[in-house]
Write a protein that holds these residues in place. Sequence first.
Motif, PDB file in Angstrom:
ATOM      1  N   TYR A 163       0.857  -1.192   0.000  1.00 40.81           N
ATOM      2  CA  TYR A 163       0.000   0.000   0.000  1.00 40.81           C
ATOM      3  C   TYR A 163       0.892   1.241   0.000  1.00 40.81           C
ATOM      4  O   TYR A 163       0.899   2.024   0.960  1.00 40.81           O
ATOM      5  N   PHE A 164       1.649   1.376  -1.078  1.00 34.42           N
ATOM      6  CA  PHE A 164       2.626   2.456  -1.144  1.00 34.42           C
ATOM      7  C   PHE A 164       1.967   3.836  -1.157  1.00 34.42           C
ATOM      8  O   PHE A 164       2.592   4.831  -0.781  1.00 34.42           O
ATOM      9  N   ASP A 165       0.708   3.903  -1.602  1.00 36.52           N
ATOM     10  CA  ASP A 165       0.025   5.195  -1.638  1.00 36.52           C
ATOM     11  C   ASP A 165      -0.181   5.780  -0.246  1.00 36.52           C
ATOM     12  O   ASP A 165      -0.223   7.004  -0.076  1.00 36.52           O
ATOM     13  N   ILE A 166      -0.287   4.903   0.752  1.00 35.74           N
ATOM     14  CA  ILE A 166      -0.420   5.387   2.131  1.00 35.74           C
ATOM     15  C   ILE A 166       0.820   5.069   2.967  1.00 35.74           C
ATOM     16  O   ILE A 166       0.850   5.328   4.169  1.00 35.74           O
ATOM     17  N   GLY A 167       1.852   4.474   2.333  1.00 32.82           N
ATOM     18  CA  GLY A 167       3.123   4.247   3.015  1.00 32.82           C
ATOM     19  C   GLY A 167       3.179   3.052   3.938  1.00 32.82           C
ATOM     20  O   GLY A 167       3.891   3.080   4.950  1.00 32.82           O
ATOM     21  N   PHE A 168       2.459   1.965   3.591  1.00 32.16           N
ATOM     22  CA  PHE A 168       2.466   0.764   4.421  1.00 32.16           C
ATOM     23  C   PHE A 168       2.574  -0.492   3.567  1.00 32.16           C
ATOM     24  O   PHE A 168       2.255  -0.488   2.375  1.00 32.16           O
ATOM     25  N   ILE A 169       3.030  -1.574   4.212  1.00 29.66           N
ATOM     26  CA  ILE A 169       2.925  -2.908   3.626  1.00 29.66           C
ATOM     27  C   ILE A 169       2.237  -3.800   4.651  1.00 29.66           C
ATOM     28  O   ILE A 169       2.361  -3.567   5.856  1.00 29.66           O
ATOM     29  N   ARG A 170       1.506  -4.791   4.152  1.00 27.96           N
ATOM     30  CA  ARG A 170       0.888  -5.771   5.054  1.00 27.96           C
ATOM     31  C   ARG A 170       1.740  -7.036   5.028  1.00 27.96           C
ATOM     32  O   ARG A 170       2.085  -7.535   3.953  1.00 27.96           O
ATOM     33  N   VAL A 171       2.079  -7.526   6.202  1.00 26.96           N
ATOM     34  CA  VAL A 171       2.967  -8.673   6.318  1.00 26.96           C
ATOM     35  C   VAL A 171       2.255  -9.803   7.043  1.00 26.96           C
ATOM     36  O   VAL A 171       1.563  -9.576   8.043  1.00 26.96           O
ATOM     37  N   PHE A 172       2.435 -11.022   6.525  1.00 27.06           N
ATOM     38  CA  PHE A 172       1.905 -12.198   7.193  1.00 27.06           C
ATOM     39  C   PHE A 172       3.035 -12.815   8.017  1.00 27.06           C
ATOM     40  O   PHE A 172       3.991 -13.345   7.470  1.00 27.06           O
ATOM     41  N   GLY A 173       2.900 -12.731   9.335  1.00 24.10           N
ATOM     42  CA  GLY A 173       3.973 -13.164  10.220  1.00 24.10           C
ATOM     43  C   GLY A 173       3.735 -14.537  10.819  1.00 24.10           C
ATOM     44  O   GLY A 173       2.977 -15.350  10.292  1.00 24.10           O
ATOM     45  N   LYS A 174       4.402 -14.771  11.932  1.00 23.94           N
ATOM     46  CA  LYS A 174       4.305 -16.071  12.610  1.00 23.94           C
ATOM     47  C   LYS A 174       2.868 -16.330  13.078  1.00 23.94           C
ATOM     48  O   LYS A 174       2.168 -15.414  13.493  1.00 23.94           O
ATOM     49  N   GLY A 175       2.476 -17.588  12.982  1.00 25.93           N
ATOM     50  CA  GLY A 175       1.150 -17.973  13.443  1.00 25.93           C
ATOM     51  C   GLY A 175       0.022 -17.426  12.595  1.00 25.93           C
ATOM     52  O   GLY A 175      -1.125 -17.373  13.034  1.00 25.93           O
ATOM     53  N   GLY A 176       0.346 -17.006  11.360  1.00 22.65           N
ATOM     54  CA  GLY A 176      -0.683 -16.489  10.465  1.00 22.65           C
ATOM     55  C   GLY A 176      -1.170 -15.103  10.815  1.00 22.65           C
ATOM     56  O   GLY A 176      -2.161 -14.621  10.257  1.00 22.65           O
ATOM     57  N   LYS A 177      -0.474 -14.435  11.741  1.00 21.96           N
ATOM     58  CA  LYS A 177      -0.895 -13.089  12.141  1.00 21.96           C
ATOM     59  C   LYS A 177      -0.394 -12.055  11.140  1.00 21.96           C
ATOM     60  O   LYS A 177       0.717 -12.150  10.634  1.00 21.96           O
ATOM     61  N   THR A 178      -1.230 -11.077  10.870  1.00 25.29           N
ATOM     62  CA  THR A 178      -0.850 -10.021   9.932  1.00 25.29           C
ATOM     63  C   THR A 178      -0.593  -8.721  10.694  1.00 25.29           C
ATOM     64  O   THR A 178      -1.132  -8.501  11.786  1.00 25.29           O
ATOM     65  N   ARG A 179       0.241  -7.879  10.099  1.00 28.36           N
ATOM     66  CA  ARG A 179       0.471  -6.564  10.681  1.00 28.36           C
ATOM     67  C   ARG A 179       0.791  -5.575   9.562  1.00 28.36           C
ATOM     68  O   ARG A 179       1.290  -5.961   8.498  1.00 28.36           O
ATOM     69  N   LEU A 180       0.477  -4.333   9.799  1.00 25.35           N
ATOM     70  CA  LEU A 180       0.813  -3.255   8.872  1.00 25.35           C
ATOM     71  C   LEU A 180       2.088  -2.597   9.351  1.00 25.35           C
ATOM     72  O   LEU A 180       2.216  -2.252  10.529  1.00 25.35           O
ATOM     73  N   ILE A 181       3.040  -2.431   8.436  1.00 28.63           N
ATOM     74  CA  ILE A 181       4.326  -1.829   8.784  1.00 28.63           C
ATOM     75  C   ILE A 181       4.559  -0.606   7.904  1.00 28.63           C
ATOM     76  O   ILE A 181       4.387  -0.678   6.676  1.00 28.63           O
TER      77      ILE A 181
END
Length: 301
Positions: A163-181
Amino acid sequence: MQWQSYLKNFKSYLTLERSLSENSVEAYLHDAEKLVQYLSLSGQDKLPPGSITDAHLLDFLYYLGELGIASTSQARMLSGLKAFFRFLLLEQVIPTDPASLIESPKLGRKLPDTLSFPEVEALLAAIDLSTPEGTRNRAILEILYGCGLRVSELIALKVSELYFDIGFIRVFGKGGKTRLIPVGRDAIKYTQIYLDEIRRHQNIQKGSEDIVFLNRRGKYLTRIMVFIIIKDLAAKIGLQKNISPHTFRHSFATHLIEGGADLRAVQEMLGHESITTTEIYTHLDRDYLKTVITEYHPRGR
């Protein structure tokens, strides 16, 4: 807040009684503030200074290690904490000094080498941008260092989650959890160049259509390939450190903390679990996380 008044008095003591330079005062204060942030995160900020034991301090140092903070940075932070508790002892706020018996060699498990910012820049500068692989590799390192990703998260990164237009990426981390960075300007720039000038023209294999970083055959990269890319670059500049993709994650955390970012923001961006025993955790505002990257990350300034 009780701790804030002690921090304020500590600053006055360093400035007026010890006549330290402004930079030294800020460094000592920075170390003490990080402990107070940790106590707040772990639900222990109601404890008075006299109730803090060496076990609390060792837990704090272990937590820093879990975040990936370099052992040298932990040792420097311990030095600041020792000064803080010596001040509290001098002011008769505490009956004994809990930091007095803690030694730097006992900082916990040894962490991989951490890169200095000039070393990161040297690695980036060594990449040959005239080749398709070089353009891709520059984007890979910018994302690793700019976002603190695990190598597993990097190779699984999806185009649809940028989501470069708002300056974030979504990442799928350990245990299937997602986070916005939050993603910095340079990481966006070089990743966009790779997407537009290299990836767009590749013959992408089935199953890899949404994967960001591809090999020359149009398939997703393996963990080993990312390791090799980094090892080859280190050899190219004669870097005498044993580095890996995880080194960039450690460097990301270390440089943010040393730059002044608060522990909670770094913890969230790394995707670490809450350290509170109840696991109650309120996610930080996205705009705040972007501000942390912009203000405290070397590539975000």
